[in-house]
Write an enzyme that holds these catalytic residues in place. Structure first.
Site, PDB file in Angstrom:
ATOM      1  N   LEU A  33       0.824  -1.220   0.000  1.00 14.13           N
ATOM      2  CA  LEU A  33       0.000   0.000   0.000  1.00 14.13           C
ATOM      3  C   LEU A  33       0.860   1.273   0.000  1.00 14.13           C
ATOM      4  CD1 LEU A  33      -2.941  -1.023   2.409  1.00 14.13           C
ATOM      5  CD2 LEU A  33      -2.846  -1.171  -0.080  1.00 14.13           C
ATOM      6  N   ALA A  72       3.855  -5.281  -8.831  1.00  4.72           N
ATOM      7  CA  ALA A  72       4.359  -4.256  -7.903  1.00  4.72           C
ATOM      8  C   ALA A  72       5.753  -3.782  -8.270  1.00  4.72           C
ATOM      9  CB  ALA A  72       4.375  -4.830  -6.486  1.00  4.72           C
ATOM     10  N   TYR A 139      15.127   2.193 -15.261  1.00  6.27           N
ATOM     11  CA  TYR A 139      13.864   1.461 -15.097  1.00  6.27           C
ATOM     12  C   TYR A 139      13.798   0.270 -16.067  1.00  6.27           C
ATOM     13  CZ  TYR A 139       8.997   0.286 -15.942  1.00  6.27           C
ATOM     14  OH  TYR A 139       7.837  -0.413 -16.146  1.00  6.27           O
TER      15      TYR A 139
HETATM   16  N1  UFG Z   1       5.220  13.557 -22.120  1.00  8.14           N
HETATM   17  C1  UFG Z   1       5.154  14.928 -22.299  1.00  8.14           C
HETATM   18  N2  UFG Z   1       4.737  15.685 -21.254  1.00  8.14           N
HETATM   19  C2  UFG Z   1       4.412  15.160 -20.055  1.00  8.14           C
HETATM   20  C3  UFG Z   1       4.483  13.761 -19.877  1.00  8.14           C
HETATM   21  C4  UFG Z   1       4.893  12.989 -20.942  1.00  8.14           C
HETATM   22  O1  UFG Z   1       5.471  15.452 -23.353  1.00  8.14           O
HETATM   23  O2  UFG Z   1       4.062  15.930 -19.137  1.00  8.14           O
HETATM   24  C5  UFG Z   1       5.638  12.737 -23.255  1.00  8.14           C
HETATM   25  C6  UFG Z   1       6.883  11.937 -22.948  1.00  8.14           C
HETATM   26  O3  UFG Z   1       8.031  12.661 -23.257  1.00  8.14           O
HETATM   27  C7  UFG Z   1       6.669  10.710 -23.835  1.00  8.14           C
HETATM   28  C8  UFG Z   1       5.145  10.566 -23.923  1.00  8.14           C
HETATM   29  O4  UFG Z   1       4.620  11.813 -23.500  1.00  8.14           O
HETATM   30  O5  UFG Z   1       7.134  10.965 -25.108  1.00  8.14           O
HETATM   31  C9  UFG Z   1       4.605   9.496 -23.012  1.00  8.14           C
HETATM   32  O6  UFG Z   1       5.142   9.709 -21.723  1.00  8.14           O
HETATM   33  P1  UFG Z   1       4.630   8.919 -20.441  1.00  8.14           P
HETATM   34  O7  UFG Z   1       5.396   9.441 -19.281  1.00  8.14           O
HETATM   35  O8  UFG Z   1       3.152   8.940 -20.374  1.00  8.14           O
HETATM   36  O9  UFG Z   1       5.058   7.416 -20.752  1.00  8.14           O
HETATM   37  P2  UFG Z   1       6.475   6.820 -21.192  1.00  8.14           P
HETATM   38  O10 UFG Z   1       6.386   6.487 -22.639  1.00  8.14           O
HETATM   39  O11 UFG Z   1       7.605   7.676 -20.759  1.00  8.14           O
HETATM   40  O12 UFG Z   1       6.556   5.523 -20.297  1.00  8.14           O
HETATM   41  C10 UFG Z   1       5.481   4.609 -20.168  1.00  8.14           C
HETATM   42  C11 UFG Z   1       5.553   4.027 -18.777  1.00  8.14           C
HETATM   43  C12 UFG Z   1       6.804   3.261 -18.599  1.00  8.14           C
HETATM   44  C13 UFG Z   1       6.940   2.258 -19.712  1.00  8.14           C
HETATM   45  C14 UFG Z   1       6.778   2.887 -21.055  1.00  8.14           C
HETATM   46  C15 UFG Z   1       6.769   1.839 -22.122  1.00  8.14           C
HETATM   47  O13 UFG Z   1       5.507   5.049 -17.790  1.00  8.14           O
HETATM   48  O14 UFG Z   1       6.776   2.623 -17.364  1.00  8.14           O
HETATM   49  O15 UFG Z   1       5.584   3.618 -21.119  1.00  8.14           O
HETATM   50  O16 UFG Z   1       6.599   2.375 -23.368  1.00  8.14           O
HETATM   51  F1  UFG Z   1       8.140   1.693 -19.653  1.00  8.14           F
END
Ligand code: UFG
Length: 326
Positions: A33, A72, A139
């Site tokens: 949690l 988790a 990660y």
């Molecule tokens: N992004 C923005 N602004 C934000 C947040 C994200 O431009 O405020 C962009 C990021 O740069 C990225 C895209 O939106 O290009 C998606 O970002 P997310 O943070 O939503 O997701 P990620 O692709 O970075 O990562 C997610 C999961 C990870 C996983 C990955 C696999 O968080 O755990 O997808 O593709 F590994």
């Protein structure tokens, strides 16, 4: 089948528990949690336990489980650069603790939440499971390490596993009761919707100079209910065939950050202010799943991953979160 769901109080785990409500499986939850919510565990028995506590994990597992599902882990790429220790300790060492307890107790079926981040910067437009694991952030490394451990543990101890490599999990349950609720939130879709609802004043786009269709990063967005369904199919397959394997869970289609903002504006009918900043560390330009394998072998299809549906469900959830925060 008696199943232990580790991390069932979290985002993907809680959607899995909802899905289990319509099955005959006997399900229990293990969660510390730390980031999840007790109410997400529904009426399933909850063992409040941290995976670092090997003795407690061992005594819970002694209750004769047939299979363990492991949701988790820490998932924030940016944080994994700043605090890699936290990521290696939880995502690798604690998982190893768990696997060692399972092997000791001869619980030899495991479904593991892996990630598209194991691929790193993809060498092809669509990434299939045979693409090498070359993660570019800590990660992704933690998940790749566990996948390698799983191969070794199958060879040595007969531990059978299916690793599911999630692309971008998103959306909320269609019944409106659960959804994405990270603190702090770092994921694109909830942040855009927070900008639409007024909880944030704008959305920041990290980089508009990528070699993509409009300069912003392209991702494959997959609805969390479709993820849960894939897990159910995976555990059936594991039980029937007793073969370890890995599967992508994605939609075979990529959308840019700007495209997602465009759809969010349409669905919410709200003004969303944008700020462009420089690139975020560890972000590949484009990451899109080749999902042929899971379609063919598990007979899985994405039923909820139309982008309008994803954003509508997440918007419904954002409005619910607004009431929690009032
Ligand atoms: N992004 C923005 N602004 C934000 C947040 C994200 O431009 O405020 C962009 C990021 O740069 C990225 C895209 O939106 O290009 C998606 O970002 P997310 O943070 O939503 O997701 P990620 O692709 O970075 O990562 C997610 C999961 C990870 C996983 C990955 C696999 O968080 O755990 O997808 O593709 F590994």
């Amino acid at each position: 089948m008696k199943i232990l769901v580790i991390g069932g109080a979290g985002y993907v785990g809680s959607h899995m528990l909802k899905r289990f409500q319509d099955t005959n499986h006997e399900v229990e939850v293990l969660d510390n949690l730390s980031t999840g919510f007790e109410t997400n565990c529904l009426d399933f028995p909850l063992h409040k336990c941290d995976l670092s506590n090997r003795e407690q994990v061992y005594s819970i597992l002694k209750n004769k489980f047939d299979l363990v599902m492991h949701f988790a882990s820490f998932i924030n790429v940016g944080e994994s650069y700043i605090n890699p220790q936290k990521y290696y300790e939880n995502n690798v060492i604690n998982t190893l603790n768990l696997l060692n307890c399972m092997v000791d107790l001869k619980i030899l079926n495991f479904v593991f939440s892996s990630t598209a981040a194991v691929y790193g910067e993809p060498k092809s437009n669509l990434v299939s499971e045979i693409h090498p694991m070359t993660p570019v952030n800590p990660y992704g490394h933690t998940k790749a390490i566990v996948e390698n451990i799983l191969k070794n543990y199958d060879n040595a101890y007969g531990l059978k596993s299916i690793s599911l490599r999630y692309f971008n999990a998103c959306g909320a349950h269609s019944d409106g009761t659960i959804g994405e609720r990270h603190d702090p939130e770092t994921h694109l879709i909830p942040l855009i919707l927070q900008a639409a609802s007024g909880r944030k004043n704008k959305i920041t786009i990290y980089g508009d100079d990528y070699p993509t269709k409009d300069g912003t990063c392209v991702r494959d967005y997959i609805h969390v209910m479709d993820l849960a369904e894939a897990h159910l199919l995976a555990l059936d397959r594991l039980f029937q065939l007793q073969l370890s394997d890995v599967y992508n869970i994605g939609n075979n289609e990529g959308f840019s950050v700007k495209e997602i903002i465009g759809v969010a504006k349409k669905i919410t009918n709200k003004k969303i202010d944008i700020e462009i900043q420089s690139r975020r560390k560890g972000d590949p330009a484009e990451l899109i799943a080749d999902n042929q394998k899971i379609k063919l072998e598990l007979n899985w299809t994405a039923k909820h991953s139309d982008l309008d549906k994803i954003i509508s469900s997440a918007w419904q959830w954002e409005q619910k979160l607004l009431t929690f925060n009032q």
